[in-house]
Write an enzyme that holds these catalytic residues in place. Structure first.
Site, PDB file in Angstrom:
ATOM      1  N   SER A 181     -20.916  13.013 -39.426  1.00  0.00           N
ATOM      2  CA  SER A 181     -21.107  14.259 -38.681  1.00  0.00           C
ATOM      3  C   SER A 181     -20.722  14.034 -37.223  1.00  0.00           C
ATOM      4  O   SER A 181     -19.561  13.770 -36.941  1.00  0.00           O
ATOM      5  CB  SER A 181     -22.559  14.741 -38.823  1.00  0.00           C
ATOM      6  OG  SER A 181     -22.752  15.969 -38.166  1.00  0.00           O
ATOM      7  N   THR A 182     -21.679  14.089 -36.300  1.00  0.00           N
ATOM      8  CA  THR A 182     -21.378  13.951 -34.878  1.00  0.00           C
ATOM      9  C   THR A 182     -20.703  12.618 -34.582  1.00  0.00           C
ATOM     10  O   THR A 182     -21.218  11.563 -34.911  1.00  0.00           O
ATOM     11  CB  THR A 182     -22.677  14.048 -34.050  1.00  0.00           C
ATOM     12  OG1 THR A 182     -23.400  15.211 -34.445  1.00  0.00           O
ATOM     13  CG2 THR A 182     -22.356  14.118 -32.569  1.00  0.00           C
ATOM     14  N   HIS A 206     -19.010  17.066 -41.341  1.00  0.00           N
ATOM     15  CA  HIS A 206     -19.553  18.365 -40.923  1.00  0.00           C
ATOM     16  C   HIS A 206     -18.567  18.998 -39.942  1.00  0.00           C
ATOM     17  O   HIS A 206     -18.373  18.510 -38.833  1.00  0.00           O
ATOM     18  CB  HIS A 206     -20.911  18.196 -40.243  1.00  0.00           C
ATOM     19  CG  HIS A 206     -21.980  17.696 -41.157  1.00  0.00           C
ATOM     20  ND1 HIS A 206     -23.184  17.223 -40.690  1.00  0.00           N
ATOM     21  CD2 HIS A 206     -22.039  17.594 -42.507  1.00  0.00           C
ATOM     22  CE1 HIS A 206     -23.941  16.861 -41.715  1.00  0.00           C
ATOM     23  NE2 HIS A 206     -23.257  17.066 -42.832  1.00  0.00           N
ATOM     24  N   MET A 224     -25.901  13.285 -36.626  1.00  0.00           N
ATOM     25  CA  MET A 224     -27.278  13.729 -36.471  1.00  0.00           C
ATOM     26  C   MET A 224     -27.898  14.029 -37.831  1.00  0.00           C
ATOM     27  O   MET A 224     -27.202  14.351 -38.781  1.00  0.00           O
ATOM     28  CB  MET A 224     -27.335  14.992 -35.602  1.00  0.00           C
ATOM     29  CG  MET A 224     -27.027  14.761 -34.139  1.00  0.00           C
ATOM     30  SD  MET A 224     -27.155  16.289 -33.181  1.00  0.00           S
ATOM     31  CE  MET A 224     -28.909  16.655 -33.402  1.00  0.00           C
ATOM     32  N   ASP A 273     -28.499  14.001 -43.508  1.00  0.00           N
ATOM     33  CA  ASP A 273     -27.655  14.377 -44.626  1.00  0.00           C
ATOM     34  C   ASP A 273     -26.983  13.136 -45.212  1.00  0.00           C
ATOM     35  O   ASP A 273     -26.434  12.324 -44.475  1.00  0.00           O
ATOM     36  CB  ASP A 273     -26.585  15.381 -44.157  1.00  0.00           C
ATOM     37  CG  ASP A 273     -25.769  15.939 -45.305  1.00  0.00           C
ATOM     38  OD1 ASP A 273     -26.301  16.012 -46.433  1.00  0.00           O
ATOM     39  OD2 ASP A 273     -24.605  16.309 -45.074  1.00  0.00           O
TER      40      ASP A 273
END
Length: 360
Positions: free
Chosen positions: A182-183, A209, A302, A305
């Protein structure tokens, strides 16, 4: 001490609105707000904020140029605000190429239709990036395939298993590599995938993401940089050696097996699935289709998940790796894997691609 934020945007209304939203969070403090990239370069050097929020299109100096200057002169974590369009996707990837660590939609309703939820997500993202003193890495830019430099953070050798310390994988043990992030993921994925040779013997599935308007451009950029083939997944695509399929933004990607063929199905999200795409959703299908025969890798991001999907993969006998804290932009998703006791290895980003190549 609160995380200190510098806001850069040519809209006075947006600067005031963002200042009000961020200052309402006791963990954050806006220390300055300027109208163009040239002022941003000056104020970053003067104020030394923990994080910068940056618009892309501005007079005098645009956000991409300003990001590049800041990363050269006074490296600071930068969060870009972007439009969710095809042009916005390209500009955002260019900003990540210049050194930005993450992005958010400039229209807050694109974050969430609930204003309070949008505000919460904004503040969480700014805090996560600004509070991580390791968020700026020397392994920029996105478009280079040169070997990355390790972050200037001391990591005890005993704190993590290194590739040479991991049990050797049996030949033919793995049939798939699944990577979730993600991030900070766009840069992290590039660092991993560019280490894989063109004759890489396994298929890969990638879950990042990212909005649906971004994933086609991101897949295309990765494909240009990598020796393997990378493309955005389409419903019915077959898994093939040396092919990495990127889950399309806004959808879910699961594996399906019929008549000896393994394909991907692209589906709409169900109620309660907050991430679109979701690492958990894809990993869960991997656990079902390839029990004990897959390698899961969870990179920077973050939240948590991927943890439950990785748990199912691990229960079936598959292998799970996590990126180490020192090389993460945000140590959330990998931390969830480690804290749940699911990680077979915890590796720095600079070693993950090589370790994958050596063990499949």
């Amino acid at each position: 001490m609160p995380v200190r934020v510098l806001i850069v945007d040519d809209s006075g209304f947006f600067r005031r609105r963002l200042t009000e939203m961020l200052n309402a969070d006791p963990r954050l403090e806006v220390v300055g707000a300027v109208a163009d990239g040239a002022q941003a370069v000056e104020q970053v050097a003067k104020l030394r904020p923990d994080v910068v929020t940056m618009d892309i299109e501005m007079p005098v100096m645009d956000g991409i140029t300003a990001t590049r200057r800041i990363m050269t002169v006074t490296p600071t974590p930068i969060l870009m605000f972007s439009s969710l369009t095809t042009d916005g996707a390209k500009a955002t990837l260019d900003a990540l190429d210049a050194g930005a660590v993450d992005y958010l939609p400039k229209k807050f309703e694109d974050i969430s239709r609930d204003q309070d939820e949008a505000k919460r997500q904004l503040c969480e993202r700014v805090y996560a990036i600004g509070s991580n003193k390791r968020a700026v890495h020397p392994q920029r830019p996105l478009s280079t395939t040169a070997a990355p430099t390790r972050p200037a953070v001391a990591v005890a050798a005993a704190a993590r298993p290194v590739p040479s310390a991991m049990p050797a994988a049996r030949r033919g043990q793995y049939r798939l590599v699944a990577i979730g992030t993600s991030t900070g993921g766009p840069v992290a994925l590039q660092q991993v995938l560019t280490k894989l040779p063109g004759n890489f013997p396994l298929p890969l599935v990638l879950i990042q993401h990212m909005p649906g308007s971004f994933t086609p451009a991101f897949a295309q950029r990765l494909n240009q940089l990598c020796a393997i083939e990378v493309r955005e997944a389409k419903d019915g695509d077959e898994l093939k050696p040396g092919l990495a399929l990127l889950a399309p933004g806004g959808k879910q990607m699961v594996l399906d097996q019929r008549a000896g063929r393994t394909t991907v199905r692209i589906t709409e999200s169900e109620p309660g699935q907050n991430y679109k795409p979701s690492v958990d959703v894809t990993f869960t299908s991997v656990a079902r289709i390839f029990p004990g025969q897959a390698l899961a890798v969870v990179l920077t991001g973050m939240g948590a998940d991927g943890r439950e999907g990785a748990r199912l993969m691990k229960q079936g006998g598959s292998t799970v790796w996590a990126q180490d804290e020192a090389s993460c932009v945000v140590y959330g998703m990998p931390a969830a894997i480690v804290e749940a006791g699911l990680a077979d290895a915890v590796l720095p980003l600079s070693e993950i691609g090589t370790a994958i190549s050596q063990r499949v």
